[in-house]
Write an enzyme that holds these catalytic residues in place. Structure first.
Site, PDB file in Angstrom:
ATOM      1  N   ASP A 437     -11.734  -1.134  17.780  1.00 20.87           N
ATOM      2  CA  ASP A 437     -10.505  -0.709  18.425  1.00 20.87           C
ATOM      3  C   ASP A 437     -10.046   0.561  17.724  1.00 20.87           C
ATOM      4  O   ASP A 437     -10.547   0.897  16.658  1.00 20.87           O
ATOM      5  CB  ASP A 437      -9.489  -1.847  18.244  1.00 20.87           C
ATOM      6  CG  ASP A 437      -8.145  -1.478  18.774  1.00 20.87           C
ATOM      7  OD1 ASP A 437      -8.108  -0.907  19.862  1.00 20.87           O
ATOM      8  OD2 ASP A 437      -7.145  -1.759  18.103  1.00 20.87           O
ATOM      9  N   ASP A 893      -7.022  -5.061  15.849  1.00 18.58           N
ATOM     10  CA  ASP A 893      -5.840  -5.562  15.161  1.00 18.58           C
ATOM     11  C   ASP A 893      -4.834  -6.196  16.087  1.00 18.58           C
ATOM     12  O   ASP A 893      -3.959  -6.916  15.641  1.00 18.58           O
ATOM     13  CB  ASP A 893      -5.157  -4.428  14.407  1.00 18.58           C
ATOM     14  CG  ASP A 893      -4.471  -3.488  15.348  1.00 18.58           C
ATOM     15  OD1 ASP A 893      -5.100  -3.131  16.363  1.00 18.58           O
ATOM     16  OD2 ASP A 893      -3.313  -3.134  15.110  1.00 18.58           O
ATOM     17  N   ASP A 897      -7.182  -7.075  21.446  1.00 23.75           N
ATOM     18  CA  ASP A 897      -8.563  -7.116  20.957  1.00 23.75           C
ATOM     19  C   ASP A 897      -9.080  -8.543  20.844  1.00 23.75           C
ATOM     20  O   ASP A 897     -10.230  -8.744  20.478  1.00 23.75           O
ATOM     21  CB  ASP A 897      -8.658  -6.451  19.578  1.00 23.75           C
ATOM     22  CG  ASP A 897      -8.097  -5.057  19.598  1.00 23.75           C
ATOM     23  OD1 ASP A 897      -8.438  -4.317  20.522  1.00 23.75           O
ATOM     24  OD2 ASP A 897      -7.318  -4.718  18.702  1.00 23.75           O
TER      25      ASP A 897
END
Lengths: 1249, 336
Positions: A437, A893, A897
């Site tokens: 990410d 985080d 995700d």
């Protein structure tokens, strides 16, 4: 329900009067979602009585409480489910059956010796499960016990824990708090009922979103208003769709339609708004965020999956030898045993009371079947029962060591790496692909003002880190080589190289940049250039342009100043829609243009006036604000200053601005373009600033058109506004560009660099805009300027099926042409980058296109996917995993995700941020991205090696032991008699061989952690699976077979039939068993000593201690009274201890059984060494010198890095190549000049172009 | 004292820290060619002498083996040995002559050897009751002794197949008309005599059934003194085994001829088992067995050969220690 639908109000929505945010307002929802009249239909049947939560305690309106649970088990389901999980493992199930059989006297061993290890093994595993689930429970508890202000009665709000919230509760959420559930926004601290929401946890987007309440509920802006408040919401049923919401609000006998913009989702956060009032619509597991999350799947590592096959292999071995035994037994029974009178076998005529079904010649088949079952249990030692439990123990210890690693401790957040499941430690060593990410993972979600180019002059330093590193590398690199530049001493050359490579930057700036380790003092402002700082810009040349530039910065935005009482300074902090704007405002404040107040139509700025050298307050009238949108890619304000001059100040993407420049506004275009490209390569986000002075008359004319456009209602409104903007945003004068850095987290580029060198591929999946994604791609060196970029995107949105088809073809064509290009130039190693956005990805991941897409993507050096939804992230992860069959690691985080983290083989969550969803779903949590390097390259490598060695050794030791049981059967006419005492056998896996293998699994290291980091290529052993290949597995099984043969045959031939000792006594079954068993214990323990390459005292203690333990056990067992110890009574003391033969046979057997393996490793090490072998030798050889200074060491270190196209080093590498080419030219030119000119000094000083 | 405690505490803490950081001091042996050659040489130099010593010990043992199962059946019965052995009316005595070919020093151990006799058969091995052997009839649960547990409703002591099938050939030895003294005491392990077979347990109801197995026991003698039984009850591991019968306390000279008068009672004819009589001396290593010596010599010499082969290989295909060109990345660059 139908009545409600008909009663809905159709009237025009009147929005509150415009003020400063008016232009930001998205188009009002005149066009209602199509599903309006489905309310009350199936799927849209939810009814919520606002402020009457007690109604929702009873059916039919009973909805769940607001607590969430991520645990796998509860008190009731734990036992059955955990047991089921345990016995799903083939081996455990087999031992369960064996234990059941032992209850019916079928087993060749005593019950206790079969049941005890099973209970032990399953008990430990279940204990582990319970502890892990307990931790999850505690985390849930933490979330569920957060409090929020909820309305009780009479306008009183009290703290209520999240889990107690009911549907219908009215809650008040304060600034920077998370929404406890999905709320209907009733009102906010702003008069017009807007609020700003950060949805980073849901979709990863960092910019704030505006939510807006219904006008009808605007009045509810005080606590007291809620004492009488009653309303009813009819809306859709719970569903996972984040972007839709259909419903009606019935309030004061009127019905108002609801849209997603009134829905505040759980897991998002209130920003820039003091408080909001909302009513709970969906609670707990009904919330969209929870619905979006999938249950965390239980993951198993590759090694463990392969281990199943090994177990199957051993099982087939087991079945085979059992069949041999059973057939052999029945043949003996039929032909021979009937004659063995001493057995008194039951025959058909004799008594029925003899119930020995195993040896009944008249029931041959029955006997054979029973013998087969007994043999299955007897040879059960081929199946390593304690393998699973030992692995679990080892993994828990490994996990502990990972958690304790001080290098993985982040001092800033005081958190360290947490391995949340211990199942996947070794999988860390086999990762081939990282899906990352962006926001919060690679970047801190913080923009920093880094550079700017004003009026054609670049400020903030020129030299890039890549240049710097390349020049240093060249200096270091060339030194050891003979460099035929006569008479030049080393220092001059270095200096020259240095000077050369960083040519064109003044020493002053360079020094500023060299001190880059200094953290910026001001958050969001990392700019050092004395030419602009401390008001030095007044000495600049184009003063008016510079002033204008700063004015654009201070005026063209939508931010608001925040007065911070805690600060004594007069510096303000700001809040704005995007962090970039904040950084601009901070920067302009630093430069002396402090924006300090905003009213509905005025902007107040404290300006530093260069003419008077004083600070003056100026007010600008905000005439219009032309908002930013992703299609316009620019934003403008039209302001008039105190003199009545009207300016249009514009900032936007460079291409957009450059297209709209006036002919006389292009003075700096060329210089600026140059700067732009260098900024872009550094991964900085750039925005161009321009302005235009407008005549009052022209403005008036335009303003009428614009006002008209704004007043238009209907689909053409946007078009009209766009046209109006186009009319005024033209003939601009370029001022310059600013470059902001999407600040990377500490150590991210280095970490990505190392991971790339270790041969890992890194894909970037982000919900953010394409530009941002590309910038970050550059910043962390995933992209570089000389990289060929493929952009896959869609030209338009899909509206119908036929268009989808067409788009599919469009994408397919793009993919194919890109792939063709890639194949054509595949040889020259030109790196390729693939950038694809969410919409294109949706098409590209369709069934018929995905293979082509993945083929292309896998062959690109780096892949960046932007604007992808959480679902897409998960989908990509799954497809990549399936298509390539490689181990993938997903790191993120936020809640967006979670899907990806769960889908990947290993999910890693970043725990530094506030949201816990990613961490809760993850297998490992890191406080910082940079720890990934050590986690993979050191711990992953070690754990992979440890677990594979451990499994191999387990297989070996059980084969070696189990087969001796089988060989003995050959000598007992397959009657099922066991050579060893029951307790020896029970002790074998539990005590006598378990500790060394656990020590191996916890402490083995091929090389130390430093070396792992220095030679990232060693990591490739994992992905290539060198330690756990089938050839190795079979090799170890064969080794076990050889060992068992040696042990058994040597004992049989040496000990039988002659006397054992000088006193003439011969060996009976018990002493032979004990002696053979001693040989087994010695051999398997010495084998592990040969196998271990890293001996600490723990290994020594466990290995030699295990052997000693056997003697102690034998002594103790023999000392028990004979009714307990049976034939083992005083065996060691009286029988085998005093026998010299016993000790000699042990030595001989150990040496002979280990000889094949020893010869194997000797040959391998001497003639076919593996990388870790060489490095071990190098390490030994260099022990005396300091390794870091050794040339060879450094050279090998560099050579060991995988050739890679991404990463910082790769960029440096490319730079070095280009520098060297220039060097070559320089050398040639110097040689020429030397021949031409007699004065050497002057030549070398000649500036080189 | 406090200082010392603190010191100890600190060292413990550091040790734990080192453990958690996985940097405990460790020895990392690396197999170098030097080590390999040394190890092989060392093994060769150890095993060859040990093997030779072992062989010598084994050769010093004198062993005379005489198979008597066929010879002791009178010619007339050789066609149907089974009926011969089962017919109690036929006398079973038999004489064998054994020639001593080499001087045998006392004590000379007398063994009987049975081949193809599965004393390790599971049904057989389990058919005993250790508790009954120790406690006699006081101990009632003798179900493990199936199928020889009870007779006429009375318990059998000692019960079980093993005891029931007790070997009952007997031997007397005559040299030059004088009977050789055979010591038949202390042929069983002392722990067995003292702790496993009851001193007050007397055979009871033994061999009284319809099926008579092997030898009978004197009901007057307690089990702890029935050493033949004790030896027999130590079941052998393999289907071919020797059991100690007694010791001859006198030296035998070379060319002595010994007449063995034996009672050929035991039935091995049903299953084609062989019976042998073995006279053997012993060495510090036990009986005559060359296997260990040969194995040691073979291992020792192959180690020496390996040492030489490895030295030659090492000289020919020498890989410098820690040579980096063997690293995979270097190899890659060489080939590419």
């Amino acid at each position: 329900m139908a009545a409600a639908t008909s009663r809905r109000r159709k009237g025009k929505i009147r929005w509150s009067n415009l003020y400063s945010f008016a232009c930001l307002r998205p188009l009002t929802s005149e066009e209602r979602p199509a599903g309006r009249d489905v309310i009350g239909q199936p799927g849209f049947s939810r009814v919520v009585f606002c402020n009457e939560p007690h109604l929702h305690k009873r059916k039919p309106y009973k909805y769940p409480y607001n607590n969430i649970s991520t645990t796998k088990y509860n008190v009731l389901t734990f036992l059955p489910r955990a047991l089921f999980e345990q016995f799903r493992r083939v081996a455990n199930f087999y031992f369960l059956l064996a234990a059941v059989f032992s209850l019916f006297s079928l087993a060749p061993f005593s019950r206790a010796s079969l049941i005890a290890p099973l209970v032990f093994v399953v008990g430990i595993s279940m204990l582990k499960e319970a502890v892990e689930d307990w931790h999850r429970f505690l985390q849930d508890l933490d979330v569920n016990n957060r409090t929020v202000k909820a309305h009780v009665s009479n306008g009183v709000f009290v703290d209520k824990s999240w889990k107690k919230l009911l549907v219908g509760d009215v809650v008040k959420v304060n600034k920077d708090e998370y929404f406890p559930s999905d709320l209907l926004l009733l009102s906010s601290s702003y008069e017009d009922g807007v609020c700003y929401v950060e949805t980073m946890n849901l979709d990863g987007e960092t910019n704030l979103k505006i939510k807006r309440c219904l006008e009808a509920s605007l009045c509810l802006n005080e606590d007291e208003e809620f004492s009488q408040f009653k309303a009813t919401v009819r809306c859709e049923d719970p569903n996972p769709n984040l972007y839709t919401f259909v419903g009606n609000l019935e309030f004061k006998k009127e019905s108002y339609p609801l849209s997603p913009s009134q829905l505040l989702l759980r897991d998002s956060k209130l920003r820039n708004t003091d408080y909001i009032y909302g009513v709970v619509i969906f609670s707990g597991r009904d919330t969209k965020a929870v619905r979006n999350s999938t249950r965390s799947p239980s993951k198993r590592s590759r090694i463990e999956r392969k281990m199943d096959y090994i177990i199957y292999l051993l099982f087939s071995m087991l079945v085979l030898v059992s069949l041999v035994s059973s057939i052999g037994s029945s043949l003996f029974l039929k032909h021979d045993m009937v004659d063995w009178w001493y057995l008194q076998l039951p025959d058909s005529s004799s008594s029925e009371e003899d119930d020995d079904h195993f040896f009944n010649p008249s029931k041959l088949v029955q006997s054979a079947v029973l013998q087969f079952i007994r043999a299955l249990i007897l040879y059960g030692y081929l199946i390593p029962i304690s393998l699973y439990v030992s692995i679990e123990v080892v993994k828990v210890l490994q996990t502990m060591l990972i958690n304790k690693d001080i290098e993985l401790y982040d001092e800033v957040t005081c958190k360290s790496v947490q391995a949340r499941t211990s199942n996947l430690n070794e999988e860390l060593g086999q990762v081939e692909m990282i899906l990352s990410d962006k926001t919060g993972t690679l970047t801190c979600n913080q923009m920093e003002f880094r550079k700017c180019s004003i009026a054609g002059i670049s400020y903030g330093g020129d030299i890039t880190e890549v240049d710097l590193a390349a020049s240093m590398r060249m200096n270091a690199d060339f030194e050891p080589f003979e460099f035929s530049m006569d008479e030049t001493d080393r220092a001059t050359r270095s200096f020259e190289l240095y000077e050369f490579s960083v040519s064109g930057f003044s020493a002053q700036n360079g020094n500023a940049r060299l001190l880059k380790s200094e953290e910026p003092v001001i958050k969001g402002f990392n700019f050092r250039d004395d030419r602009l700082m401390n008001k030095n810009w007044i000495n600049g040349t184009n003063l008016s342009d510079i002033t204008m530039f700063f004015r654009v910065m201070a005026l063209c935005h939508t931010g608001i100043p925040i007065e911070d009482d805690s600060h004594k300074t007069d510096k303000l902090s700001y809040e704005a829609e995007s962090p970039e704007e904040v950084s601009f405002l901070i920067a302009s404040q630093e430069f002396g243009f402090q924006f300090f107040r905003r009213t509905q139509s005025l902007i107040f700025v404290k300006e530093f006036d260069p003419s008077s050298m004083k600070e003056v307050e100026r007010e600008y009238k905000l005439l219009n604000l032309l908002e930013f949108s992703s299609s316009r890619k620019r934003m403008s304000v039209i302001v008039s200053n105190e003199d009545g001059q009207i300016f249009l100040l514009c900032k936007g993407a460079d291409s957009i601005i450059f297209d709209r420049l006036a002919d006389n506004g292009r003075t700096y275009e060329q210089a600026t373009t140059l700067h732009l490209s260098s900024y872009a390569e550094d991964g900085l986000r750039t925005l161009a600033f321009a302005y235009r002075e407008i005549e009052a008359a022209e403005y008036e004319r335009w303003n009428t058109i614009f006002t008209q456009a704004k007043a238009t209602i209907g689909p053409e409104r946007e078009e009209l506004l766009e046209q109006a903007s186009e009319m005024i945003e033209k003939d601009l004068v370029l001022l310059g560009v600013v470059a902001v850095e999407d600040k990377l987290q500490k150590g991210v580029p280095e970490c990505i660099d190392k991971l790339a060198q270790a041969g890992l591929k890194i894909w970037l999946l982000t919900g953010d805009k394409r530009e941002t994604a590309i910038n970050v791609g550059f910043a962390c060196s995933l992209l570089r300027q000389d990289m060929m970029q493929f952009h896959l995107s869609l030209s338009r949105e899909a509206e119908s099926n036929s268009q989808v088809k067409a788009m599919e073809e469009e994408i397919l064509q793009q993919i194919q042409s890109s792939y063709k290009l890639l194949c054509e130039e595949g040889n020259n190693e030109a790196p390729y980058g693939l950038i694809i956005d969410g919409k294109a990805l949706e098409i590209a991941l369709r069934q018929d296109v995905k293979d082509e897409f993945l083929q292309l993507a896998v062959n690109c050096a780096s892949v960046i996917c932007c604007r992808v939804s959480p679902k897409q992230k998960a989908l990509i992860t799954r497809l990549v995993k399936q298509y390539t069959g490689r181990t993938t690691l997903a790191i993120g985080d936020g809640a967006n995700d979670v899907g990806m983290i769960q889908e990947a083989d290993i999910g890693v969550g970043i725990s530094g941020m506030e949201g816990m969803q990613a961490v809760m779903a993850s297998d490992f949590s890191l406080p910082q991205f940079r720890f990934l390097e050590r986690l993979l390259v050191v711990h992953g490598h070690w754990c992979y090696q440890r677990i594979s060695k451990m499994v191999l050794y387990f297989v070996y030791k059980n084969v070696a032991f189990g087969l001796t049981l089988f060989y003995y059967e050959l000598y007992t006419s397959f009657s099922g008699e066991v050579l060893y005492d029951d307790w020896y056998m029970t002790m074998f896996n539990v005590m006598l061989t378990s500790l060394p293998v656990i020590a191996l699994g916890v402490l083995e290291q091929d090389v130390s952690s430093d070396i792992c980091l220095q030679f990232p290529a060693l990591y490739q052993q994992g992905p290539r699976n060198v330690h756990f290949s089938w050839s190795r597995i079979v090799g170890w099984i064969l080794n076990g077979v050889v060992t068992s043969l040696v042990i058994f045959l040597a004992n049989i031939y040496i000990l039988s039939p002659t006397a054992l000792q000088q006193n003439g006594f011969v060996a009976d079954i018990d002493s032979l068993g004990a002696i053979t068993y001693t040989c087994v214990i010695w051999t398997v323990n010495c084998q592990i000593a040969l196998f271990t390459s890293h001996f600490t005292w723990i290994q020594h203690l466990s290995i030699w201690g295990s052997i000693l333990l056997w003697y102690i056990f034998l002594l103790g067992y023999g000392a028990l009274p004979p009714n307990l110890s049976g034939n083992t009574f005083q065996l060691l003391i009286e029988v085998i201890g005093p026998t010299p033969l016993y000790w000699m046979i042990t030595v001989l057997v150990v040496v002979v059984s280990l000889l094949p393996y020893f010869v194997h490793i000797v040959i391998q090490r001497s003639f076919y060494p593996m990388d870790d072998h060489i490095i071990q030798e190098m390490e030994k050889r260099l022990k005396k010198d300091d390794m870091r200074d050794n040339q060879m060491w450094l050279r090998e270190q560099r050579n060991s890095q995988m050739s890679t196209n991404v990463g910082f080093s790769a960029r440096v590498e490319a730079k070095v190549v280009s520098f060297s080419q220039q060097m070559q030219q320089k050398k040639v030119s110097i040689c020429r000049s030397v021949t031409n000119s007699p004065i050497y000094r002057s030549i070398t000083r000649t500036p080189f172009s | 004292m406090a200082d010392m405690n603190r010191e100890r505490h600190r060292t413990r803490e550091t040790a734990f820290y080192l453990f958690t950081q996985q940097s405990l001091p460790a020895c990392k042996p690396v197999l170098t060619p030097g080590w390999v050659i040394t190890i092989f040489l060392f093994m060769g130099l150890i095993f060859i002498p040990v093997g030779l010593i072992t062989l010598r010990a084994s050769h010093s043992v004198v062993e005379i083996v005489d198979r008597y199962d066929t010879e002791c059946v009178p010619e007339a019965f050789r066609i149907d040995k089974i009926s011969y052995i089962q017919d109690d009316s036929i006398p079973k005595n038999c004489s064998r002559f054994m020639k001593v070919h080499k001087y045998m020093k006392a004590p000379i151990y007398i063994y009987y050897q049975l081949d193809n006799y599965y004393q390790n058969h599971r049904r057989y091995v389990k058919s005993r009751s250790d508790k009954q052997l120790l406690h006699g009839q006081k101990y009632h649960d003798t179900s493990s002794c199936q199928p020889v547990e009870l007779n006429n409703g009375q318990p059998i002591v000692p019960c079980g197949l093993i005891a029931w099938s007790l070997f009952n050939d007997s031997f007397t030895f005559i040299r030059e008309r004088a009977e050789l003294k055979v010591n038949r005491k202390n042929i069983a392990w002392k722990s067995d005599r003292d702790h496993k077979f009851g001193k007050n347990v007397h055979p009871f109801n033994f061999q009284n059934g319809t099926l008579i197995g092997g030898g009978k026991l004197n009901p007057k003698v307690p089990l702890s003194d029935q050493e033949d039984l004790i030896v027999w009850m130590r079941t052998s591991a393999l289907p071919s085994f020797r059991k100690l019968y007694g010791r001859i306390k006198e030296d035998l000279d070379a060319d002595d001829v010994i007449v063995v008068n034996l009672m050929n009672n035991y039935n091995t004819y049903s299953f084609g088992g062989k019976k042998k009589l073995v006279l053997s001396t012993s060495s510090w290593l036990g009986g005559k067995n060359d296997f260990l010596g040969h194995a040691c010599v073979i291992i020792g010499s192959s180690s020496l050969i390996l040492a030489i082969v490895f030295t030659l290989l090492h000289l020919k295909y020498r890989r410098p220690y820690g040579d980096t060109s063997y690293l995979p990345w270097s190899r890659k660059s060489l080939s590419g």
